[in-house]
Design a protein around this motif. Sequence first.
Motif, PDB file in Angstrom:
ATOM      1  N   LYS A  30       0.324  39.207 -19.471  1.00 23.38           N
ATOM      2  CA  LYS A  30       0.709  38.300 -18.171  1.00 23.38           C
ATOM      3  C   LYS A  30       0.914  39.585 -16.912  1.00 23.38           C
ATOM      4  O   LYS A  30       0.245  39.520 -15.889  1.00 23.38           O
ATOM      5  CB  LYS A  30       1.801  37.432 -18.053  1.00 23.38           C
ATOM      6  CG  LYS A  30       1.337  36.326 -19.160  1.00 23.38           C
ATOM      7  CD  LYS A  30       2.525  35.279 -19.275  1.00 23.38           C
ATOM      8  CE  LYS A  30       3.974  35.817 -19.489  1.00 23.38           C
ATOM      9  NZ  LYS A  30       4.032  36.321 -21.019  1.00 23.38           N
ATOM     10  N   THR A  31       1.963  40.492 -17.133  1.00 23.36           N
ATOM     11  CA  THR A  31       2.407  41.431 -16.283  1.00 23.36           C
ATOM     12  C   THR A  31       0.883  42.405 -16.008  1.00 23.36           C
ATOM     13  O   THR A  31       0.796  42.799 -15.059  1.00 23.36           O
ATOM     14  CB  THR A  31       3.621  42.081 -16.959  1.00 23.36           C
ATOM     15  OG1 THR A  31       4.646  41.411 -17.142  1.00 23.36           O
ATOM     16  CG2 THR A  31       4.014  43.012 -15.630  1.00 23.36           C
ATOM     17  N   THR A  32       0.511  42.595 -17.141  1.00 30.41           N
ATOM     18  CA  THR A  32      -0.657  43.594 -17.125  1.00 30.41           C
ATOM     19  C   THR A  32      -1.953  43.045 -16.141  1.00 30.41           C
ATOM     20  O   THR A  32      -2.239  43.540 -15.504  1.00 30.41           O
ATOM     21  CB  THR A  32      -1.180  43.801 -18.578  1.00 30.41           C
ATOM     22  OG1 THR A  32      -0.176  44.440 -19.192  1.00 30.41           O
ATOM     23  CG2 THR A  32      -2.454  44.837 -18.454  1.00 30.41           C
ATOM     24  N   THR A  45       9.994  41.055 -10.052  1.00 29.91           N
ATOM     25  CA  THR A  45      11.392  40.793 -10.146  1.00 29.91           C
ATOM     26  C   THR A  45      12.153  41.436 -11.212  1.00 29.91           C
ATOM     27  O   THR A  45      13.483  41.623 -11.054  1.00 29.91           O
ATOM     28  CB  THR A  45      11.532  39.227  -9.718  1.00 29.91           C
ATOM     29  OG1 THR A  45      10.792  38.492 -10.610  1.00 29.91           O
ATOM     30  CG2 THR A  45      11.411  38.819  -8.231  1.00 29.91           C
ATOM     31  N   GLU A  46      11.474  41.498 -12.412  1.00 32.39           N
ATOM     32  CA  GLU A  46      12.086  41.998 -13.457  1.00 32.39           C
ATOM     33  C   GLU A  46      12.830  43.363 -13.047  1.00 32.39           C
ATOM     34  O   GLU A  46      13.698  43.551 -13.595  1.00 32.39           O
ATOM     35  CB  GLU A  46      11.099  42.207 -14.498  1.00 32.39           C
ATOM     36  CG  GLU A  46      11.275  41.852 -16.002  1.00 32.39           C
ATOM     37  CD  GLU A  46      10.350  41.876 -16.747  1.00 32.39           C
ATOM     38  OE1 GLU A  46      10.325  42.548 -17.769  1.00 32.39           O
ATOM     39  OE2 GLU A  46       9.180  41.333 -16.556  1.00 32.39           O
ATOM     40  N   GLU A  47      12.183  44.239 -12.452  1.00 34.35           N
ATOM     41  CA  GLU A  47      12.663  45.184 -12.222  1.00 34.35           C
ATOM     42  C   GLU A  47      13.676  45.146 -11.062  1.00 34.35           C
ATOM     43  O   GLU A  47      14.781  45.834 -11.230  1.00 34.35           O
ATOM     44  CB  GLU A  47      11.485  46.287 -11.644  1.00 34.35           C
ATOM     45  CG  GLU A  47      10.634  46.556 -12.621  1.00 34.35           C
ATOM     46  CD  GLU A  47       9.122  47.327 -11.913  1.00 34.35           C
ATOM     47  OE1 GLU A  47       8.342  47.842 -12.855  1.00 34.35           O
ATOM     48  OE2 GLU A  47       9.070  47.354 -10.606  1.00 34.35           O
ATOM     49  N   MET A  72       9.561  37.219 -12.753  1.00 33.40           N
ATOM     50  CA  MET A  72       8.203  36.931 -12.456  1.00 33.40           C
ATOM     51  C   MET A  72       7.478  38.036 -11.919  1.00 33.40           C
ATOM     52  O   MET A  72       7.770  38.910 -11.347  1.00 33.40           O
ATOM     53  CB  MET A  72       7.968  35.718 -11.656  1.00 33.40           C
ATOM     54  CG  MET A  72       8.410  36.011 -10.128  1.00 33.40           C
ATOM     55  SD  MET A  72       7.766  34.445  -9.215  1.00 33.40           S
ATOM     56  CE  MET A  72       7.997  35.251  -7.610  1.00 33.40           C
ATOM     57  N   ASP A  73       6.014  37.762 -12.044  1.00 34.49           N
ATOM     58  CA  ASP A  73       5.217  38.852 -11.508  1.00 34.49           C
ATOM     59  C   ASP A  73       4.252  38.152 -10.473  1.00 34.49           C
ATOM     60  O   ASP A  73       4.001  36.783 -10.498  1.00 34.49           O
ATOM     61  CB  ASP A  73       4.059  39.106 -12.326  1.00 34.49           C
ATOM     62  CG  ASP A  73       4.649  39.600 -13.869  1.00 34.49           C
ATOM     63  OD1 ASP A  73       5.354  40.714 -13.664  1.00 34.49           O
ATOM     64  OD2 ASP A  73       4.492  39.151 -14.857  1.00 34.49           O
ATOM     65  N   PHE A  74       4.140  38.762  -9.316  1.00 36.56           N
ATOM     66  CA  PHE A  74       3.397  38.093  -8.274  1.00 36.56           C
ATOM     67  C   PHE A  74       2.576  39.144  -7.642  1.00 36.56           C
ATOM     68  O   PHE A  74       2.968  40.310  -7.464  1.00 36.56           O
ATOM     69  CB  PHE A  74       4.591  37.806  -7.121  1.00 36.56           C
ATOM     70  CG  PHE A  74       3.954  37.350  -5.720  1.00 36.56           C
ATOM     71  CD1 PHE A  74       3.273  36.396  -5.463  1.00 36.56           C
ATOM     72  CD2 PHE A  74       3.932  38.182  -4.711  1.00 36.56           C
ATOM     73  CE1 PHE A  74       2.612  35.848  -4.513  1.00 36.56           C
ATOM     74  CE2 PHE A  74       3.576  37.915  -3.465  1.00 36.56           C
ATOM     75  CZ  PHE A  74       3.066  36.648  -3.320  1.00 36.56           C
TER      76      PHE A  74
END
Length: 201
Positions: A30-32, A45-47, A72-74
């Motif tokens: 997903k992040t990829t 936001t993980e980071e 989450m990734d955005f």
Amino acid sequence: MIFKRSERDKAPVEPVTLKILVAGGFGVGKTTLVGAVSEIKPLRTEELLSEAGRPIDDTSGVSGKHTTTVAMDFGRITLREDLVLYVFGTPGQDRFWFLWDELATGALGAVVLADTRRLEDCFAAVDYFERRSIPFVVGVNCFEGATRYPADTVRQALDLDPGVPVVMCDARERQSVKEVLIGVVQHAMTTAAAAREPATT
Ligand SMILES: Nc1nc2c(ncn2[C@@H]2O[C@H](COP(=O)(O)OP(=O)(O)O)[C@@H](O)[C@H]2O)c(=O)[nH]1
Ligand SMILES: [Mg+2]
């Protein structure tokens, strides 16, 4: 300043923005996917939260886990001058992503990313979007070394409605991801059009 009719095509267009969710099991890409397609540096936001969350999140005993559970990734992608997609990867704590109902509100559609080596990891995502009647496309992220199955085999294993598209993709490839996202927009439009059709029976 007055717009002349003859020049209306030159007026700046205010793009339509659509929200797309990306869900699936932990490590499915997903992040990829969001990173591959986004034209802005994806917000992770993980980071961002890892420092702020340190005193609260007890990660002791979880080796190598230094990020918070709320992640989450955005990303954003302009498909056309007048069509912009905002892409949201569901949170890092994959077991709890469905608690993210807030995010699903107003979503046009979704991608359920799947890895055929552990297809069961995406069952919950399929259930979720089916239940909420959010149109979704299943993207099979084809990892090297994973057995390739025909789309229909994946469809049967996931018990999908006949209209749900199943597409093979590579979450690392911008063009591949873009095609998946276009598939979501098209599928959502088809679904909406079908819902407007008067019942035929
Ligand atoms: N070989 C391969 N690796 C991938 C692919 N997509 C993701 N990965 C890797 O799989 C790992 C997990 O991906 P990630 O995007 O963090 O998964 P997430 O938990 O769903 O966000 C990372 O190390 C990625 O580099 C892919 O299509 N092919
Ligand atoms: Mg991730």
